[in-house]
Design an enzyme around this catalytic site. Sequence first.
Site, short mmCIF file in Angstrom:
data_model
loop_
_atom_site.label_atom_id
_atom_site.label_comp_id
_atom_site.label_asym_id
_atom_site.label_seq_id
_atom_site.Cartn_x
_atom_site.Cartn_y
_atom_site.Cartn_z
CG ASP A 141 -1.97 1.17 1.23
OD1 ASP A 141 -2.50 1.42 0.01
OD2 ASP A 141 -2.19 1.52 2.19
CG ASP A 162 -1.74 7.81 0.83
OD1 ASP A 162 -0.99 8.75 0.90
OD2 ASP A 162 -2.40 7.81 -0.13
#
Length: 263
Positions: A10, A12
């Site tokens: 991922d 953020d």
Amino acid sequence: MEPRWSYLTDMDGVLVHEEHLVPGADEFLAELRANDISFLVLTNNSIYTPRDLRARLLRTGLDVPETSIWTSAMATAKFLASQRPGGSAFVIGEAGLTTALHEAGYVLTERDPDYVVLGETRTYSFSAITRAIRLIEAGAKFIATNPDATGPSLEGSLPATGSVAALIERATGRQPYYVGKPNPLMMRSALRSLGAHSEKALMIGDRMDTDIHSGIEAGLQTILVLTGISTRESAELYPYRPTRVIDSVAELIGHTKDPFPSG
């Protein structure tokens, strides 16, 4: 020779937090490249194109090629192109979503579209939401890029795609089909683009409800980092567990070839 791990990570909360580099993330990605380990940076955020995201990451000190970025907008466009090639859509979203749909051969229209596609935007329009409701009532299929209820900002939480989708669902009685995490569809399409197999792939994320959920459902090993949304305490509330919990990706530096040491 034992095959290398492939990494899905991922963005953020794992590599960056808003506009700031997570300490060690640059060294972590550099080590993946140095060891010739394939990886993709995934994000449920559908606002930006890969080019936009590359520029954003460069400003924080991370050099990620456009070809190593996979967004929920790209996954949505790929899904729709496979479901109804050359279709049409009414879109609530920004350049990341509209560009991906255009590149997939879709026509964007407000008149009798095949789909209403809801994505992320920092400026949701009540008139656009109303238009979406009326088009769904008239028979358009309802697609949403991701179910995240909130997103981060410097001022605090913002309502995100999942919250606006809930409003439209309540008004129409029609549930959207979510393409992004935690739908394992996004993981599988990412793995296909890498030519990787799930048994030797892992997902790194900061959210139990999207990253870890989708990783588990796609058959991946999973690593939860504590530099974003989920905490050790909140992770215990879920009926599934990540393979590992670490403070940040900095802990993987020096161990990318063997991210799951025995014992």
